[in-house]
Enzyme design. Structure first.
Site: not given
Length: 216
Positions: A110, A112-113, A151, A179, A181
């Site tokens: 991911c 974002h993280h 994704q 995910h 996250c």
């Protein structure tokens, strides 16, 4: 503080900004070894800020191991030199029904993280005169997976790559993934999965698309 809250909200909502992976113009100006050296240095600083003792034998090599893993494995799909060579052949046996490669496993991250995305992809296409080596579809999925991802973007990148390679609009791609996250932080939902879908050409026909879904 407000900007940090906005950044958190953006990441928690898993919002993407582009169908192309955001890369700087000088992304490949440095060699892999130079990147590993720099990442190793900075990761050591992160570990030290966390209070870890890097003189311990178990931790002393971690910054280098993480840096090497980032460049050579987890994020190797960022570098175009690692793009798989696609073998395309004439459809001499004139097979004109859909071909499906299902349950293609992949690991991604991911963006974002930087936590893992673990999933499967299912691909179908109808030949317009060209066919692709079966293992190449797996390699395409893994190539686009090995980068920080959203994704939806990954699904579209696989889809567009296959359409270009096969010279046909008759392509469908389904990606389903867990995910971490979502499952290991934030909402901590251990059971949910995310599914994305892209298709065109003959797969816009509901019956043909349903036939694909039944087969996977």
């Amino acid at each position: 503080m407000k900007n940090q809250e906005q950044a958190d909200a953006f990441g928690d909502n898993h919002i993407g900004t582009s169908t192309e992976t955001p890369l700087r113009s000088d992304a490949f100006a440095r060699t892999d070894d130079q990147k590993i050296e720099a990442i190793s240095f900075h990761y050591q600083k992160i570990m030290e800020e966390l209070g870890l003792d890097l003189t311990d034998d178990s931790l002393s090599g971690t910054p280098y191991r993480v840096a090497k893993m980032y460049v050579k494995e987890l994020f190797s799909g960022l570098d175009p030199k690692n793009k798989p060579k696609i073998s395309i052949f004439d459809n001499k046996y004139e097979y004109n029904k859909m071909l499906i490669e299902s349950d293609i496993t992949f690991n991604s991250s991911c963006e974002h993280h930087f936590l893992p995305i673990i999933g499967k992809a299912h691909i179908g296409y109808i030949s317009s005169g060209k066919v692709i080596g079966l293992s190449k579809m797996n390699r395409i999925v893994q190539y686009f997976g090995r980068r920080p991802q959203v994704q939806e973007r990954m699904t579209m990148q696989i889809f567009n790559e296959l359409k270009t390679a096969l010279q046909t609009e008759d392509v469908i791609v389904v990606v389903e993934a867990e995910h971490l996250c979502v499952s290991t932080r934030g909402v901590n939902d251990k059971s949910s999965k995310t599914t994305t879908l892209e298709y065109s050409g003959q797969f816009s026909d509901t019956q043909i698309r349903n036939d694909f879904f039944k087969m996977i």
